[in-house]
Write an enzyme that holds these catalytic residues in place. Structure first.
Site, PDB file in Angstrom:
ATOM      1  N   PRO A   9      26.189  26.592  -5.969  1.00  0.00           N
ATOM      2  CA  PRO A   9      25.947  26.697  -4.380  1.00  0.00           C
ATOM      3  C   PRO A   9      25.482  27.102  -3.146  1.00  0.00           C
ATOM      4  CG  PRO A   9      27.202  28.711  -5.802  1.00  0.00           C
ATOM      5  CD  PRO A   9      26.419  27.236  -6.885  1.00  0.00           C
ATOM      6  N   ASN A  10      25.888  26.202  -2.714  1.00  0.00           N
ATOM      7  CA  ASN A  10      24.674  26.011  -1.221  1.00  0.00           C
ATOM      8  C   ASN A  10      23.813  25.602  -1.294  1.00  0.00           C
ATOM      9  OD1 ASN A  10      27.275  26.864   0.528  1.00  0.00           O
ATOM     10  ND2 ASN A  10      27.000  29.145  -0.644  1.00  0.00           N
ATOM     11  N   ARG A  17      19.059  26.485   6.130  1.00  0.00           N
ATOM     12  CA  ARG A  17      20.292  27.764   5.285  1.00  0.00           C
ATOM     13  C   ARG A  17      19.320  28.693   5.612  1.00  0.00           C
ATOM     14  NH1 ARG A  17      21.979  29.405  -0.389  1.00  0.00           N
ATOM     15  NH2 ARG A  17      23.195  31.169   0.046  1.00  0.00           N
ATOM     16  N   TYR A  22      15.170  31.519   2.464  1.00  0.00           N
ATOM     17  CA  TYR A  22      15.149  30.210   2.166  1.00  0.00           C
ATOM     18  C   TYR A  22      14.770  29.276   2.361  1.00  0.00           C
ATOM     19  CZ  TYR A  22      19.245  32.432  -0.208  1.00  0.00           C
ATOM     20  OH  TYR A  22      20.135  33.324  -0.232  1.00  0.00           O
ATOM     21  N   ASN A  71      19.335  27.504 -11.111  1.00  0.00           N
ATOM     22  CA  ASN A  71      19.123  28.431 -10.024  1.00  0.00           C
ATOM     23  C   ASN A  71      20.510  28.350  -9.830  1.00  0.00           C
ATOM     24  OD1 ASN A  71      19.636  29.729  -7.434  1.00  0.00           O
ATOM     25  ND2 ASN A  71      18.394  29.239  -5.904  1.00  0.00           N
ATOM     26  N   ALA A  74      25.446  32.060  -6.060  1.00  0.00           N
ATOM     27  CA  ALA A  74      26.219  33.018  -5.868  1.00  0.00           C
ATOM     28  C   ALA A  74      27.169  33.272  -7.312  1.00  0.00           C
ATOM     29  CB  ALA A  74      26.848  32.511  -5.085  1.00  0.00           C
ATOM     30  N   HIS A  77      25.843  35.956  -9.882  1.00  0.00           N
ATOM     31  CA  HIS A  77      26.680  37.120  -9.915  1.00  0.00           C
ATOM     32  C   HIS A  77      27.989  37.284 -10.175  1.00  0.00           C
ATOM     33  CE1 HIS A  77      22.816  36.970  -7.676  1.00  0.00           C
ATOM     34  NE2 HIS A  77      23.360  36.682  -6.601  1.00  0.00           N
ATOM     35  N   ASP A  84      28.232  32.360 -20.606  1.00  0.00           N
ATOM     36  CA  ASP A  84      28.869  31.615 -21.689  1.00  0.00           C
ATOM     37  C   ASP A  84      28.219  30.421 -22.293  1.00  0.00           C
ATOM     38  OD1 ASP A  84      30.369  33.718 -21.920  1.00  0.00           O
ATOM     39  OD2 ASP A  84      32.296  32.871 -21.696  1.00  0.00           O
ATOM     40  N   GLU A  95      15.910  31.078 -15.805  1.00  0.00           N
ATOM     41  CA  GLU A  95      16.721  31.186 -14.318  1.00  0.00           C
ATOM     42  C   GLU A  95      15.706  31.358 -13.145  1.00  0.00           C
ATOM     43  OE1 GLU A  95      18.762  35.433 -14.989  1.00  0.00           O
ATOM     44  OE2 GLU A  95      19.580  35.422 -12.491  1.00  0.00           O
ATOM     45  N   HIS A  97      15.422  32.201  -8.985  1.00  0.00           N
ATOM     46  CA  HIS A  97      15.852  32.797  -7.460  1.00  0.00           C
ATOM     47  C   HIS A  97      14.888  32.647  -6.598  1.00  0.00           C
ATOM     48  CE1 HIS A  97      19.811  33.446  -9.667  1.00  0.00           C
ATOM     49  NE2 HIS A  97      19.212  34.494  -9.865  1.00  0.00           N
ATOM     50  N   ARG A 104      17.195  42.852  -2.279  1.00  0.00           N
ATOM     51  CA  ARG A 104      18.957  42.685  -1.702  1.00  0.00           C
ATOM     52  C   ARG A 104      19.692  43.368  -1.556  1.00  0.00           C
ATOM     53  NH1 ARG A 104      19.353  36.397  -1.195  1.00  0.00           N
ATOM     54  NH2 ARG A 104      20.332  37.135   0.801  1.00  0.00           N
TER      55      ARG A 104
HETATM   56  C1  DQA Z   1      19.980  32.525  -5.098  1.00  0.00           C
HETATM   57  C2  DQA Z   1      19.813  34.416  -4.253  1.00  0.00           C
HETATM   58  C3  DQA Z   1      21.474  33.887  -5.094  1.00  0.00           C
HETATM   59  O1  DQA Z   1      21.935  35.307  -4.622  1.00  0.00           O
HETATM   60  C4  DQA Z   1      22.129  33.555  -3.237  1.00  0.00           C
HETATM   61  O2  DQA Z   1      23.542  33.804  -3.572  1.00  0.00           O
HETATM   62  C5  DQA Z   1      21.522  32.563  -3.060  1.00  0.00           C
HETATM   63  C6  DQA Z   1      20.278  32.090  -3.446  1.00  0.00           C
HETATM   64  C7  DQA Z   1      17.988  32.572  -4.675  1.00  0.00           C
HETATM   65  O3  DQA Z   1      17.994  31.883  -4.956  1.00  0.00           O
HETATM   66  O4  DQA Z   1      17.300  33.476  -4.107  1.00  0.00           O
HETATM   67  O5  DQA Z   1      22.710  31.193  -2.918  1.00  0.00           O
HETATM   68  O6  DQA Z   1      19.847  32.231  -6.152  1.00  0.00           O
END
Ligand code: DQA
Length: 137
Positions: A9-10, A17, A22, A71, A74, A77, A84, A95, A97, A104
């Site tokens: 998401p996002n 953003r 980012y 990635n 959110a 977390h 699963d 994974e 980020h 953070r």
């Molecule tokens: C993120 C870190 C996450 O905590 C956050 O919610 C994101 C982006 C990152 O790539 O730094 O949306 O996954």
């Protein structure tokens, strides 16, 4: 080698953003650069803001692709469901980020992805995806 990048998401808003965190590049632009640079990889990209759709995609590719670069944003977390799904499949997951989640807020220190990931790349900006890709290749 069939590799998919899955963004949560996002992350469709990358480029506009919180650019101080980012960066100012859109993911589409970055993805094209990766495809041009790594022609030996059969690279695919998928993004969704919806938890269930991310789980569906993980299940769809998770028994046939060579690697998943995830990635989960959110959902990293919060999502036991995505955790699963990673446990259920055979394709290895890295994974990633963009930001250093450990520098953070505390709630970003928890990951439901990490326990079942092959590896983790955190905090190198968009380069995190490239480092994960290099590891698969
Ligand atoms: C993120 C870190 C996450 O905590 C956050 O919610 C994101 C982006 C990152 O790539 O730094 O949306 O996954």
């Amino acid at each position: 080698m069939k590799i998919i990048i899955i963004n949560g998401p996002n992350l469709n808003l990358l480029g506009k953003r919180e650019p101080e965190l980012y960066g100012s590049t859109t993911f589409e632009t970055y993805f094209q650069e990766l495809k041009t640079k790594y022609t030996s990889a059969d690279l695919e990209y998928y993004q969704s803001n919806i938890e269930g759709e991310i789980i569906d995609k993980i299940q769809e590719v998770g028994f046939s692709y060579h690697g998943i670069i995830l990635n989960a944003a959110a959902y990293t977390h919060t999502s036991i469901g995505i955790g699963d799904a990673i446990k259920a499949i055979t394709t290895p997951v890295i994974e990633v980020h963009i930001s250093n989640t450990f520098s953070r807020e505390d709630f970003r220190h928890q990951s439901y992805i990490s326990p079942n990931a092959k590896g983790i790349v955190i905090g190198f900006g968009l380069k995190s995806y490239e480092l994960a890709l290099q590891s698969f290749l």
